[in-house]
Write an enzyme that holds these catalytic residues in place. Structure first.
Site, mmCIF file in Angstrom:
data_model
loop_
_atom_site.group_PDB
_atom_site.id
_atom_site.type_symbol
_atom_site.label_atom_id
_atom_site.label_comp_id
_atom_site.label_asym_id
_atom_site.label_seq_id
_atom_site.Cartn_x
_atom_site.Cartn_y
_atom_site.Cartn_z
ATOM 1 N N SER A 1 0.801 -1.223 0.000
ATOM 2 C CA SER A 1 0.000 0.000 0.000
ATOM 3 C C SER A 1 0.834 1.272 0.000
ATOM 4 O O SER A 1 0.304 2.359 -0.249
ATOM 5 C CB SER A 1 -0.918 0.011 1.216
ATOM 6 O OG SER A 1 -1.784 -1.105 1.158
ATOM 7 N N HIS B 1 -15.281 -0.470 2.929
ATOM 8 C CA HIS B 1 -15.160 0.856 3.520
ATOM 9 C C HIS B 1 -16.371 1.733 3.221
ATOM 10 O O HIS B 1 -16.419 2.889 3.612
ATOM 11 C CB HIS B 1 -13.915 1.558 2.994
ATOM 12 C CG HIS B 1 -12.646 0.971 3.533
ATOM 13 N ND1 HIS B 1 -11.968 -0.034 2.886
ATOM 14 C CD2 HIS B 1 -11.958 1.233 4.673
ATOM 15 C CE1 HIS B 1 -10.901 -0.361 3.571
ATOM 16 N NE2 HIS B 1 -10.866 0.391 4.681
ATOM 17 N N CYS C 1 -7.902 1.941 1.593
ATOM 18 C CA CYS C 1 -8.926 1.139 0.930
ATOM 19 C C CYS C 1 -8.397 0.591 -0.389
ATOM 20 O O CYS C 1 -8.001 1.339 -1.287
ATOM 21 C CB CYS C 1 -10.173 1.999 0.670
ATOM 22 S SG CYS C 1 -11.411 1.130 -0.326
#
Lengths: 624, 365
Positions: A322, A366, A379
């Site tokens: 991420s 989410h 997310c």
């Protein structure tokens, strides 16, 4: 008695005496002539030979240049080491000598024999080192018992010493004896066998500056090679001193924060690319190499599955996970595929087709997510969707401009380049076209994407400073013996991208929220005294096969080598950034729980000092 | 029996010359061995005692009329031949050579004694068979045997140096006694043949020594080492030398066997050409004066005795100095009176005693 007349009265005999005397005198004349030839005509020639017999030139090893941190803290030094050596021509009874020495120093006799055999290639008159770095007490013991140890002598040599132990060992690199192969090369023409040279990293890259000039002494020796007196001496010149950009307090804090985990940390000055800390763990003790590593120690180091000899900060390639999302976000904003307000609904997964479903890390999803929330809460679905719309080539372009996918230009350590895939790359590499599914997983930094911790740090620094990728450098200055700077760091821009400040601010605000807002993935690592911005990452090492398996496996039960890598890229302070930190904890689990706390600890240490420094400058300025 | 004339005729000056060489030798030995760790009895002091013993031997030898030796020559020769045989049978072997034999608690080297005994035996033969026209080949058979048998035994030990010296001494005496031209040619040719044949009988180390002499640099650390280091020592002495105790070749032990066979190298390095020429002059004087004593002797036996002693001194000096300065191959021959060694000192002093004995009794009729 004798009836013969006296020889004197016999003319024949008299003649014989005269001839004999002439012959005797003649022979003595020949001897005298020969002496005249040797001693008068040959004086210079034979005196030269005699000189060469008794005068030896002995090189005196120069102490290698010391290494300091940016504040002048001594990191690498030299200390005198005592070596017990043997003069082979004085050793008559080797067995007895070794037995005595082994008993005195409590060492293995076989080891001595091994060293003896190994040293046979040295010129006969050179002392053969038997036991290196024996310590002062042992040295004194050998000297006291010299009667039982005929043929031994104590040599003093400068030995590399490391006041901080194994701290930053990967940065310094290690020393080793110059090899036969190296000796044949022209750049090693000044070296003699047995001398130490830098084998890796700083020691190798700056060998010519650190090495210094060996001194030389002319000594008079006897036929067995023992030094009787010193005739002349030219003192060695120590090598130049290297000041690093490293902050030893920060470095130490980083090493402590990573503790027993495997992984790497890079801390950079965001406005110059100066490396403030560089950690790779597990590590090795460079002092082992300075004194000569044993084959057992070397075997343990090279067989260790966590590769302590590899500098993971430069040569470890990890999927960024991420932490890659800022690049994707910037690419999308640049391409106009999203606006700050664009919302994507996260249901927990994205279905690309009937058989391909990509899940978000958060099972329930989410809900409605904009860019800020997507980064803050990481997310995945938002990035799947946006990534697909933006396309891999635009994502790659943004990533590369942030310093990923190419060598950062760190001056030594043969760094890896990582990998940022494009359609063209895949065609070339595999001969197949690019699939949308690959864009999806690339958008969360998985798939083909690989980065080094050094690249992640330069990326974080570029985000912090507004888009400039500085070449990471670690040598601040090199100073000669008189204190003159021979070389000074000159910051070098590798890439300068004029990101829209609106876009950049958006991403940075989101990164700030990651740490400082409730619900941010690194909220637990926030720090009161300084607001820092960051992004967590959790990179899968192996793709999990099915939902069921994942349901069943608790984190603790996953075998170590299959656990996720934990990552964290960050900079601080969030406003007016100074320092960027990238952390990779191999198989550490989640970025939020394993990597972010490491960065927190570093900022804690760094800004504690910084506060102090500011106080000091304030005091000085008020006095003015 | 004892005559006052014996004292007045005694050649004190000659003995003084001998003593001077001995003292120079002792001083030189002191320098050569100064780097040694102190032994109970330093070498130079031991040599000092040997000189004393040598003087005693000179005195003893001079007490008896040398002419008595003429009658003892045969049993002396026989006994010594027996000793040489015993050496080969059960002598002590040191460094590959069997030269010593234990006799009454002393280590005796019969090959050394043989040098003197040969001189006595040949002196008797040549003085009895005096022949001014020279000896024919047939007349040389007996002296040839007298000389050849012990020479062969010594060569078997193996001690080539001593064997050659014994032959040289005997040969010199024979030449002086006179040898016919035909015999010289024959002996010369057979000598050449013997040398060629003898090459195959030589030990490896002996062959090596000769080859090394021809080209010492061929093996500078091995067999050539002695010659090279000795030449360096002698050559670096220069005109005035490096000074007493200051020769680096000897003080730093580069020179091997520096108190025995190579003692002269030490001297040459420290005293230079000046010192060497002085010592050379002393030695030359010793030999020439010896010849003079022989010339003035009263009878043939005495003359040949003196000639033999002169030959012994001459060949020892020449072979040793020749070796040290690189003119001759390395043969283990000490420099008489100068090198350390009791055996050599005893033999040399016995010879000198005989010489003085002959000299002091030339008016005894």
């Amino acid at each position: 008695m004798s009836l013969n007349p006296s020889p004197e009265e016999t003319p024949g005999l008299r003649r014989r005496f005269i001839i004999s005397s002439i012959i005797v005198a003649g022979v003595f004349c020949i001897l005298a002539l020969r002496l005249w030839y040797l001693q008068i005509l040959g004086t210079d020639y034979y005196r030269d030979l005699s000189e060469r017999n008794r005068i030896r030139y002995v090189a005196i090893q120069a102490p290698r240049g010391a290494v300091f941190d940016r504040h002048g803290v001594l990191l690498v030094d030299n200390r005198p080491a005592f070596t017990v050596s043997a003069l082979r021509q004085e050793v008559d009874d080797r067995k007895q000598l070794f037995a005595n020495l082994a008993k005195l120093l409590d060492i293995d006799e076989a080891m001595l024999e091994e060293r003896w055999q190994k040293g046979q290639s040295l010129p006969r008159y050179r002392p053969l080192p038997l036991v290196e770095d024996v310590g002062r007490q042992a040295m004194e013991m050998v000297q006291e018992n010299s009667i039982d140890l005929p043929g031994l002598l104590i040599e003093v040599k400068p030995l590399r010493s490391y006041p901080f132990g194994d701290m930053a060992a990967h940065l310094f690199g290690y020393l080793g004896e110059v090899t036969e192969d190296e000796l044949r090369q022209s750049e090693f023409s000044d070296y003699r066998s047995g001398e130490m040279v830098g084998k890796t990293a700083l020691e190798k890259a700056y060998e010519s500056r650190l090495q210094g000039d060996a001194g030389q002494k002319r000594i008079e020796v006897n036929v067995r090679g023992r030094e009787l007196r010193q005739v002349t001496i030219r003192s060695p010149l120590p090598g130049q001193q290297v000041y690093l950009t490293i902050d030893s307090d920060l470095q130490q804090a980083a090493e402590n924060a990573l503790a027993d985990n495997a992984g790497a940390i890079v801390a950079l000055d965001v406005n110059s690319g100066e490396v403030l800390a560089l950690v790779s763990r597990p590590t090795f003790d460079p002092a082992w190499f300075a004194r000569g590593i044993t084959s057992e120690e070397w075997r343990d180091l090279s067989n260790n599955p966590q590769h302590p000899m590899t500098n993971k900060a430069l040569r470890g390639q990890y999927p960024p996970g991420s932490t890659f999302k800022m690049a994707v976000a910037l690419a999308a904003l640049e391409a106009g595929t999203v606006t700050p307000a664009t919302k994507v609904y996260c249901s927990g997964s994205l279905k690309l087709s009937r058989s391909y479903e990509f899940r978000c890390w958060k099972k329930g999803g989410h809900g409605s997510v904009d860019l800020h929330k997507a980064i803050k809460e990481s997310c995945d679905v938002w990035f799947y969707q946006v990534g697909l719309e933006t396309g891999i080539d635009r994502i790659s372009s943004a990533a590369k401009r942030l310093g990923l996918g190419a060598q950062t230009g760190f001056p030594f350590g043969s760094e890896r380049s990582g990998l940022i895939p494009t359609r063209e790359w895949k065609k070339k590499r595999f001969g197949t076209s690019w699939y949308d599914g690959e864009t999806v997983i690339s958008s969360i930094g998985q798939g083909f994407v690989l980065t080094t911790p050094m690249q992640l740090a330069t990326m974080a620094a570029a985000l912090a400073n507004g888009g400039t990728v500085w070449r990471p450098q670690v040598v601040q200055k090199i100073v000669d013996l008189e204190g003159n700077a021979e070389w000074v760091l000159d910051p070098e821009k590798l890439n300068e991208t004029a990101w829209s400040s609106e876009h950049l601010t958006l991403v940075r605000k989101a990164m700030e929220a990651v740490v400082n807002d409730v619900g941010g993935t690194a909220w637990r690592s926030r720090l009161d005294k300084v607001r820092f911005a960051g992004k967590t990452g959790t990179a899968q090492v192996v793709r999990r096969k099915s939902d069921e398996e994942e349901e069943e496996s608790e984190e603790g039960e996953v075998p170590y080598q299959f656990r996720d890598h934990a990552l964290f890229v960050s900079y601080a302070p969030a406003e007016n950034p100074q320092i960027a930190v990238a952390v990779v904890v191999e198989h550490g689990g989640h970025g939020s729980s394993a990597a972010a706390p490491v960065a927190k600890a570093m900022y804690d240490a760094y800004f504690a000092d910084e506060a102090k420094a500011e106080e000091v400058t304030k005091l000085i300025s008020t006095e003015d | 029996m004892f005559d006052r004339r014996l004292i007045t005729n005694f050649n004190w000056a000659y003995l003084l010359l001998v003593l001077m060489i001995c003292l120079i030798g002792i001083a030189n030995m002191y320098s050569a061995t100064s780097s040694w760790t102190a032994a109970v009895l330093p070498v130079h002091l031991k040599q000092f005692y040997w000189v004393g013993i040598g003087l005693a031997i000179v005195a003893i030898v001079c007490l008896f009329d040398y002419r008595h030796l003429e009658y003892f020559s045969v049993p002396l020769y026989g006994c010594n031949l027996l000793l040489l045989g015993m050496v080969l049978a059960f002598g002590k072997t040191i460094m590959g050579a069997t030269r010593w034999i234990g006799l009454a608690g002393l280590n005796v080297q019969p090959s050394e004694i043989m040098k003197i005994v040969i001189i006595i035996a040949l002196a008797r033969y040549f003085s009895e068979k005096a022949n001014l026209r020279g000896f024919s080949l047939g007349e040389l058979v007996l002296p040839g045997l007298i000389l050849g048998v012990p020479a062969l035994l010594i060569m078997k030990q193996p001690d080539l140096g001593t064997a050659l010296l014994v032959l040289c001494i005997g040969g010199t005496m024979a030449l002086f006694a006179g040898v016919r031209r035909s015999a010289i040619i024959f002996l010369g040719m057979s000598g050449v043949a013997a040398v060629c044949g003898g090459w195959f009988l030589l030990h490896d180390y002996q062959k090596k020594r000769i080859l090394t002499f021809l080209n010492p640099e061929q093996d500078p650390l091995g067999a050539g080492y002695h010659i090279i280091q000795s030449k360096i020592a002698v050559g670096s002495g220069g005109f005035n030398g490096l000074g007493f105790m200051k020769g680096t070749q000897s003080q730093l032990s580069f020179l091997p066997e520096r108190h025995t066979d190579f003692a002269f190298s030490v001297f040459a390095e420290e005293w230079g050409l000046t010192g060497c020429l002085l010592l050379l002059a002393f030695y030359c004087l010793i030999v020439l004066w010896g010849l003079h004593i022989a010339l003035r002797s009263n009878d043939r036996f005495g003359m040949y005795l003196a000639i033999g002693v002169c030959a012994m001194l001459f060949w020892h000096i020449v072979v040793n100095l020749g070796m040290v300065i690189g003119l001759l191959p390395v043969v283990g021959v000490p420099l008489p009176l100068f090198s350390y060694g009791g055996t050599s000192m005893v033999t040399t002093m016995t010879g000198i005693g005989l010489l003085l004995n002959v000299g002091m009794r030339r008016f005894m009729f």
